[in-house]
Design a protein around this motif. Structure first.
Motif, PDB file in Angstrom:
ATOM      1  N   ASP A   1       0.979  -1.247   0.034  1.00 61.12           N
ATOM      2  CA  ASP A   1      -0.158   0.085   0.092  1.00 61.12           C
ATOM      3  C   ASP A   1       0.781   1.337   0.199  1.00 61.12           C
ATOM      4  O   ASP A   1       0.658   2.246  -0.726  1.00 61.12           O
ATOM      5  N   HIS A   2       1.980   1.179   0.780  1.00 63.35           N
ATOM      6  CA  HIS A   2       2.732   2.288   0.786  1.00 63.35           C
ATOM      7  C   HIS A   2       3.418   2.810  -0.688  1.00 63.35           C
ATOM      8  O   HIS A   2       3.523   3.805  -0.805  1.00 63.35           O
ATOM      9  N   LEU A   3       3.489   1.819  -1.302  1.00 64.27           N
ATOM     10  CA  LEU A   3       4.069   2.176  -2.763  1.00 64.27           C
ATOM     11  C   LEU A   3       2.966   2.731  -3.569  1.00 64.27           C
ATOM     12  O   LEU A   3       3.404   3.503  -4.516  1.00 64.27           O
ATOM     13  N   ASP A   4       1.571   2.727  -3.183  1.00 65.09           N
ATOM     14  CA  ASP A   4       0.719   3.672  -3.743  1.00 65.09           C
ATOM     15  C   ASP A   4       0.095   4.691  -3.121  1.00 65.09           C
ATOM     16  O   ASP A   4      -0.965   5.273  -3.155  1.00 65.09           O
ATOM     17  N   GLY A   5       1.121   5.003  -2.258  1.00 63.22           N
ATOM     18  CA  GLY A   5       0.669   6.235  -1.544  1.00 63.22           C
ATOM     19  C   GLY A   5      -0.501   6.098  -0.349  1.00 63.22           C
ATOM     20  O   GLY A   5      -1.137   6.965   0.114  1.00 63.22           O
ATOM     21  N   ILE A   6      -0.627   4.972   0.077  1.00 61.77           N
ATOM     22  CA  ILE A   6      -1.765   4.568   0.885  1.00 61.77           C
ATOM     23  C   ILE A   6      -1.308   4.244   2.292  1.00 61.77           C
ATOM     24  O   ILE A   6      -0.479   3.324   2.422  1.00 61.77           O
ATOM     25  N   LEU A   7      -1.843   4.875   3.259  1.00 62.46           N
ATOM     26  CA  LEU A   7      -1.528   4.694   4.588  1.00 62.46           C
ATOM     27  C   LEU A   7      -2.507   3.690   5.279  1.00 62.46           C
ATOM     28  O   LEU A   7      -3.771   3.871   4.966  1.00 62.46           O
ATOM     29  N   TYR A   8      -1.993   2.952   6.079  1.00 62.32           N
ATOM     30  CA  TYR A   8      -3.249   2.279   7.055  1.00 62.32           C
ATOM     31  C   TYR A   8      -4.293   2.610   7.593  1.00 62.32           C
ATOM     32  O   TYR A   8      -5.377   1.837   7.771  1.00 62.32           O
TER      33      TYR A   8
END
Ligand code: ZN
Length: 150
Positions: A133-140
């Motif tokens: 997810d981090h690679l797509d700019g998404i935080l948990y």
């Protein structure tokens, strides 16, 4: 090898999309080695390159079952559900219950440029989803259904 600064959630770099690695150069190897040092020093179970400010599709994970280094990882299969506690080195002091798949299969390249595949369940499945997810700019936080901390 060196410890790099872990970016925290207010840093815009964490919301950007990372680029695929075209070739595993010595610079990429140094980055991976530094990411390992940084993850272990912070006592994390995973770290993605954007967390050290580099927008490249690289993830390292160690949940205590051996080190994984994933270049250009892609989730190819997912199934089931888990609702468990999750945190992030970029969001210190926060914990939330997230909803994630219970089993995922990920295809990736290792540091030798060899194509590999891994299937993880439970904590490993969660870590794989979180870091990719981090690679797509998404935080948990986006997957949190209930915060444990304020
Ligand atoms: Zn994270």
């Amino acid at each position: 090898m060196a410890i790099r600064v872990i970016r925290t959630e207010e840093d815009p770099v964490l919301r950007k999309i990372s680029r695929p690695v075209k070739e595993v150069t010595p610079k990429i190897i140094t980055l991976i080695d530094d990411m390992l040092d940084t993850m272990y020093e912070a006592m994390g179970v995973g770290l993605a390159a954007p967390q050290v400010g580099i927008l490249k599709r690289i993830v390292v994970i160690d949940i205590g079952e051996g080190l994984l280094e994933l270049i250009n990882p892609v989730v190819t299969r997912q199934s089931g559900n888990q609702e468990t506690e999750e945190g992030c080195l970029s969001c210190p002091g926060k914990v939330g219950i997230t909803k994630r798949p219970n089993k995922v299969t990920v295809e990736y390249f290792d540091r030798h440029g060899k194509k590999r595949k891994i299937t993880g369940t439970e904590l490993l499945a969660k870590a794989l989803c979180h870091e990719i997810d981090h690679l797509d700019g998404i935080l948990y936080a986006q997957h949190v259904i209930k915060w444990v901390t304020d």
